[in-house]
Design a protein around this motif. Structure first.
Motif, short mmCIF file in Angstrom:
data_model
loop_
_atom_site.label_atom_id
_atom_site.label_comp_id
_atom_site.label_asym_id
_atom_site.label_seq_id
_atom_site.Cartn_x
_atom_site.Cartn_y
_atom_site.Cartn_z
N ALA A 15 -10.70 1.06 -3.75
CA ALA A 15 -11.42 1.75 -5.01
C ALA A 15 -11.31 3.29 -5.23
CB ALA A 15 -13.14 1.38 -4.82
N ASP A 16 -11.20 3.88 -4.10
CA ASP A 16 -11.06 5.44 -4.03
C ASP A 16 -9.70 5.70 -4.53
OD1 ASP A 16 -13.65 5.65 -2.94
OD2 ASP A 16 -12.78 5.98 -0.82
N GLU A 17 -8.60 4.84 -4.08
CA GLU A 17 -7.20 5.23 -4.61
C GLU A 17 -6.90 4.47 -5.94
OE1 GLU A 17 -4.90 4.35 -1.18
OE2 GLU A 17 -5.92 5.62 0.06
N GLY A 18 -7.94 3.87 -6.39
CA GLY A 18 -7.53 2.86 -7.83
C GLY A 18 -6.62 1.95 -7.90
N GLU A 19 -6.65 1.25 -6.40
CA GLU A 19 -5.69 0.15 -6.31
C GLU A 19 -6.59 -1.06 -6.22
OE1 GLU A 19 -4.31 0.53 -2.25
OE2 GLU A 19 -3.22 2.27 -2.66
N ALA A 20 -5.85 -2.33 -6.51
CA ALA A 20 -6.45 -3.59 -6.92
C ALA A 20 -5.62 -4.64 -6.44
CB ALA A 20 -6.82 -3.80 -8.07
N ILE A 21 -6.28 -5.59 -5.80
CA ILE A 21 -5.32 -6.61 -5.53
C ILE A 21 -5.37 -7.90 -6.75
CG2 ILE A 21 -5.25 -8.94 -3.84
CD1 ILE A 21 -6.31 -7.01 -1.84
N ASP A 22 -4.24 -8.09 -7.10
CA ASP A 22 -4.32 -9.09 -8.10
C ASP A 22 -4.30 -10.65 -7.78
OD1 ASP A 22 -3.82 -10.92 -10.40
OD2 ASP A 22 -2.04 -9.55 -11.42
N TRP A 23 -5.56 -11.10 -7.51
CA TRP A 23 -5.93 -12.37 -6.91
C TRP A 23 -5.20 -13.50 -7.73
CZ3 TRP A 23 -6.66 -12.08 -2.03
CH2 TRP A 23 -7.22 -11.21 -1.56
N TRP A 24 -5.26 -13.33 -8.95
CA TRP A 24 -4.60 -14.27 -9.90
C TRP A 24 -3.10 -14.42 -9.48
CZ3 TRP A 24 -6.49 -18.12 -12.20
CH2 TRP A 24 -5.70 -18.77 -13.43
N GLU A 25 -2.39 -13.32 -9.69
CA GLU A 25 -0.96 -13.46 -9.25
C GLU A 25 -0.82 -13.94 -7.84
OE1 GLU A 25 2.90 -13.22 -9.45
OE2 GLU A 25 1.63 -13.12 -10.89
N ARG A 26 -1.76 -13.39 -6.93
CA ARG A 26 -1.66 -14.12 -5.59
C ARG A 26 -1.64 -15.69 -5.43
NH1 ARG A 26 -3.23 -10.44 -0.91
NH2 ARG A 26 -2.03 -8.48 -1.60
N GLY A 27 -2.21 -16.24 -6.57
CA GLY A 27 -2.61 -17.71 -6.68
C GLY A 27 -1.26 -18.40 -7.49
N ALA A 28 -0.35 -17.70 -7.98
CA ALA A 28 0.71 -18.40 -8.52
C ALA A 28 1.45 -19.23 -7.69
CB ALA A 28 1.69 -17.05 -9.23
N ALA A 29 1.97 -20.17 -8.20
CA ALA A 29 2.66 -21.11 -7.66
C ALA A 29 4.19 -20.63 -7.28
CB ALA A 29 3.01 -22.25 -8.44
N ARG A 30 4.41 -20.69 -6.02
CA ARG A 30 5.78 -19.91 -5.59
C ARG A 30 6.89 -21.28 -5.79
NH1 ARG A 30 3.89 -15.68 -6.67
NH2 ARG A 30 2.62 -14.72 -5.14
N ARG A 31 7.94 -21.02 -6.65
CA ARG A 31 9.07 -21.86 -6.71
C ARG A 31 10.26 -21.77 -5.77
NH1 ARG A 31 5.96 -25.02 -9.45
NH2 ARG A 31 5.40 -24.28 -11.55
N GLY A 32 10.50 -22.87 -5.51
CA GLY A 32 12.02 -22.84 -4.29
C GLY A 32 11.48 -22.57 -2.83
N GLY A 33 12.50 -22.03 -2.21
CA GLY A 33 12.34 -21.60 -0.83
C GLY A 33 11.59 -22.32 -0.05
#
Length: 100
Positions: free
Chosen positions: A82-100
């Motif tokens: 919050a102090d540094e204006g950062e945020a975790i994009d939880w929606w993106e973290r939930g994105a399906a990973r393809r391959g690998g």
């Protein structure tokens, strides 16, 4: 480890963060359902949104697990972001990973 009051304050801060981020994720689901009702998304597209929501909330839950000193550490991370204006994009973290 902090005092009992510091631990309680840390747990409350983490819980407030968790609830706020969870509300953002729920809003994504609500938006998808609205688009489905308007004929803009099909049921399969909404289903993928629901899966992404589930993956994101699991990751958020793991991050916010309020146990002992971990809650204090998580609260410090949340304050720093919050102090540094950062945020975790939880929606993106939930994105399906393809391959690998």
């Amino acid at each position: 480890m902090g005092t009992k009051d510091e631990r309680r304050a840390a747990r409350e801060a983490v819980a407030a963060y968790h609830e706020a981020r969870l509300a953002e994720l729920v809003a994504r689901v609500a938006e998808a359902v609205d688009h489905h009702r308007a004929g803009e998304l099909d049921a399969f597209e909404v289903d993928e949104v629901l899966h992404q929501y589930h993956r994101a909330t699991r990751k958020l839950w793991t991050f916010c697990e309020p146990s002992g000193a971990q809650a204090e550490l998580t609260a410090r991370v949340i304050r720093r972001m919050a102090d540094e204006g950062e945020a975790i994009d939880w929606w993106e973290r939930g994105a399906a990973r393809r391959g690998g």
